[in-house]
Write a protein that holds these residues in place. Sequence first.
Motif, short mmCIF file in Angstrom:
data_model
loop_
_atom_site.label_atom_id
_atom_site.label_comp_id
_atom_site.label_asym_id
_atom_site.label_seq_id
_atom_site.Cartn_x
_atom_site.Cartn_y
_atom_site.Cartn_z
N GLY A 1 -7.13 14.71 4.86
CA GLY A 1 -6.32 14.04 3.75
C GLY A 1 -7.96 14.02 2.87
N MET A 2 -7.40 12.73 1.94
CA MET A 2 -9.07 12.56 1.13
C MET A 2 -10.22 11.15 0.94
SD MET A 2 -6.06 10.93 -1.63
CE MET A 2 -6.88 9.98 -3.15
N PRO A 3 -11.00 11.85 0.73
CA PRO A 3 -11.56 10.40 0.79
C PRO A 3 -11.30 8.65 0.09
CG PRO A 3 -13.12 12.30 -1.40
CD PRO A 3 -11.62 12.70 -0.50
N ALA A 4 -12.06 7.95 1.32
CA ALA A 4 -11.45 6.99 1.32
C ALA A 4 -12.58 5.46 0.69
CB ALA A 4 -11.04 6.29 2.54
N THR A 5 -12.29 4.83 -0.13
CA THR A 5 -13.04 3.31 -0.72
C THR A 5 -12.38 2.74 0.16
OG1 THR A 5 -12.10 2.87 -2.74
CG2 THR A 5 -13.09 5.42 -2.60
N GLY A 6 -13.56 1.35 -0.41
CA GLY A 6 -12.48 0.19 -0.36
C GLY A 6 -11.71 -0.10 -1.57
N ALA A 7 -10.50 -0.48 -0.90
CA ALA A 7 -9.24 -1.27 -2.75
C ALA A 7 -9.49 -2.78 -1.94
CB ALA A 7 -8.28 -0.88 -1.82
N ILE A 8 -10.26 -2.68 -4.00
CA ILE A 8 -10.04 -4.37 -4.32
C ILE A 8 -8.44 -5.37 -4.47
CG2 ILE A 8 -11.42 -5.81 -6.36
CD1 ILE A 8 -13.11 -3.57 -6.49
N ALA A 9 -7.35 -4.37 -5.05
CA ALA A 9 -5.99 -4.61 -4.32
C ALA A 9 -5.68 -5.34 -3.92
CB ALA A 9 -5.30 -3.80 -5.98
N ALA B 10 0.48 -1.29 -0.08
CA ALA B 10 -0.33 0.06 -0.27
C ALA B 10 0.77 0.69 -0.09
CB ALA B 10 -0.99 -0.21 1.19
N LEU B 11 2.11 1.66 0.07
CA LEU B 11 3.04 2.14 0.34
C LEU B 11 2.74 2.94 -0.62
CD1 LEU B 11 4.63 4.91 2.30
CD2 LEU B 11 7.39 2.55 1.82
N PRO B 12 3.83 2.43 -1.55
CA PRO B 12 4.09 3.54 -3.42
C PRO B 12 3.30 3.51 -3.51
CG PRO B 12 4.24 0.85 -3.56
CD PRO B 12 3.84 1.23 -1.62
N LEU B 13 1.70 3.13 -3.25
CA LEU B 13 -0.17 3.59 -3.61
C LEU B 13 -0.81 4.28 -3.15
CD1 LEU B 13 -1.83 -0.39 -4.44
CD2 LEU B 13 -0.28 0.95 -6.53
N ALA B 14 -0.48 4.16 -2.01
CA ALA B 14 -1.17 5.88 -1.59
C ALA B 14 0.22 6.78 -1.61
CB ALA B 14 -1.00 5.92 0.25
N LEU B 15 1.48 6.29 -1.60
CA LEU B 15 1.85 7.83 -2.42
C LEU B 15 1.67 8.18 -3.29
CD1 LEU B 15 5.04 6.81 -0.65
CD2 LEU B 15 4.14 8.87 -0.23
N GLY B 16 1.63 7.72 -4.13
CA GLY B 16 0.98 8.01 -5.73
C GLY B 16 -0.88 8.61 -6.19
N PHE B 17 -1.07 7.96 -6.00
CA PHE B 17 -2.93 8.04 -5.79
C PHE B 17 -3.09 9.51 -4.68
CE2 PHE B 17 -4.11 3.90 -6.31
CZ PHE B 17 -4.10 3.37 -6.99
N GLY B 18 -1.88 9.60 -4.15
CA GLY B 18 -2.12 11.61 -3.36
C GLY B 18 -1.50 12.32 -4.35
N ILE B 19 -0.31 11.79 -4.65
CA ILE B 19 -0.23 13.17 -5.56
C ILE B 19 -1.04 13.25 -7.19
CG2 ILE B 19 2.04 13.33 -7.50
CD1 ILE B 19 3.62 12.13 -5.66
N SER B 20 -1.37 11.69 -7.89
CA SER B 20 -1.88 12.07 -8.85
C SER B 20 -3.31 12.33 -8.64
CB SER B 20 -2.47 10.65 -9.62
OG SER B 20 -1.10 9.91 -9.49
N SER B 21 -4.16 12.32 -7.69
CA SER B 21 -5.11 12.97 -7.05
C SER B 21 -4.69 14.79 -6.96
CB SER B 21 -5.76 12.55 -5.70
OG SER B 21 -4.65 13.30 -4.82
N GLY B 22 -3.61 15.53 -7.03
CA GLY B 22 -3.53 16.82 -6.17
C GLY B 22 -2.94 17.58 -5.18
N ALA B 23 -3.63 16.22 -4.29
CA ALA B 23 -3.71 16.77 -3.03
C ALA B 23 -2.16 16.71 -2.46
CB ALA B 23 -4.83 15.87 -1.98
N GLY B 24 -1.19 15.63 -2.48
CA GLY B 24 -0.02 15.27 -2.67
C GLY B 24 -0.21 14.38 -1.68
N ALA B 25 1.16 13.96 -1.45
CA ALA B 25 1.19 12.51 -0.91
C ALA B 25 0.85 12.29 0.37
CB ALA B 25 3.44 12.06 -0.92
N GLU B 26 0.85 13.62 0.92
CA GLU B 26 1.15 13.76 2.80
C GLU B 26 -0.43 13.41 3.22
OE1 GLU B 26 0.68 16.94 6.13
OE2 GLU B 26 1.57 17.15 3.89
N ALA B 27 -1.49 14.09 1.52
CA ALA B 27 -2.86 13.86 1.76
C ALA B 27 -3.15 11.68 1.83
CB ALA B 27 -3.61 14.57 0.66
#
Length: 548
Positions: A302-310, A38-55
């Motif tokens: 943070g940002m909205p969360a959902t269940g993560a299938i992967a 989950a670590l790289p995915l959390a960082l990557g999705f945060g950055i891709s959303s525009g909210a940042g890796a921290e979010a």
Amino acid sequence: MSGVAAVRRLLPAASDYRPLRRSWRADLLAGLTVGIVALPLALGFGISSGAGAEAGLITAIVAGVVAAVFGGSNVQVSGPTGAMVVVLAPIVASHGIGAVALVSLMAGVVVLVAGVLRLGRAVSFIPWPVIEGFTLGIAVIIFLQQVPALTRADADAAAHTNVVVTAVTALVHADPLYLAWALGAVAIVAACMVLLPKLHKAIPGSLVGIAVVTLLALWLPTPLADIGELPHSLPPPSLPAFGLGTLGALALPALTVAALAAIESLLSARVAASLADTGPYDPDRELVGQGLASVAAGLFGGMPATGAIARTAVNVRSGAKTRLASVTHAIVLLLVVLVAAQPVGLIPLAALSGVLMVTAVRMVHAATVRSILRSTRADAVAFVITAIVTISVDLIVAVVIGMLVAGVFAIRSLSRATGVTREPIPGEPVPGDERIAIIRLDGPLFFAAADRVFDTVTSLDGVSVVILRMSQLELVDATGAHVLSEIVQRLEARGITVLIKGVREGHVELFRTVGVLGALRHHKHLFTELPAAVEHARSHIAREASAG
């Protein structure tokens, strides 16, 4: 179910952890494994959303714990996801980063209320081809969202909300040298993710790939941009600043986010329940848990969360049995923030883009796509349209349009199942039988088939008596019943006697209310057996002959 029992069912219970005495070791190991994934995915999705890796990290930690404790699945892993990134990126572009936490709060409340109102079963109405088309569209968007990070064209990326336009613009303005380095980083990460698990399934290919690229970036004078400074602790919870104007402007985006969070979380929980015997999931409680998770993530920035299938699938396949695994995954990420924030900040953005690109490709299963395209034309059209609208317009609009397309084809198919057949009169024929028509109605009679039934029956000619056989009539809606009433009235107005045989018990009240039975010339024209109806019809023909 009483009100107290209904509320209690939506809350955590000791039974959630009943297998823990036997499974705690497996749960801890599964949580560690998922945390690494989950670590790289959390960082990557945060950055891709525009909210940042921290979010992204905050969401994975806070929402991961809250959803695990309050959700309806024993093994669901929650956090930032690619589908949510697709929705959030335009919101950030239009309203700024500050809107993300507020949208998370607003959407979380909506999802929470949906759970309390017991709307969790609604996801079962979404057809499989629509879900797969939706997934394909999300995968394409996630892949294209990485193009600006690989071209160093972030300024251009911020100028558009459509991902296709953004990707094309970024490529047009790409720095060739930077693009070459970035593609090299992506190639290294992709190779590690694809090849290393073949050596041993336990090797976290994405993490190894990121580590290799980061070390090369530190050793070589590359132009690659990195994540930057990360906080060494979680921020204190606080309510985002807002006004009535802001709430109004974000109302529709928040509803979109809420719908997506509910759909994706329930789909993920359903998939998890099918992967292993980890206990059933409660869809209503899952919505409550996901709603609380998004509210909590929003309070922490943070940002909205959902269940993560992967990640949920990794959790199940790693042996998770209870919610301890999902909580452990969040604790692992928290330790990263507390202990390793500085080295994590040195990770090149291109490496994270590589992880997300491979993840996007893996979301699409060629066998599934082929099977849908080769199934029925209706399913293939729904699949393709949903994917195209997801990429070009909006995710929720895509689901709605996909369901409408699937619904139209389903209604058309169902209407074709309505049969209107003229049957021969049973037994030895007698003079005058040619003036009696037995019409058997089969299958469903509803609005889509009503006109065809009306035209077929009322076009009968050269008959004096019509017997409507209804024992094989299954589903009847108000429109179908109204058309039957009009059929009786039209035939009676032409001097044709109408007899009805075999009205099902479940249809009697509807027929009485709409006027089908009242349209009969006489209450004795309602029969339960066909021989009696035929005998009565013949008596009418005999009276006509004697009168003539």
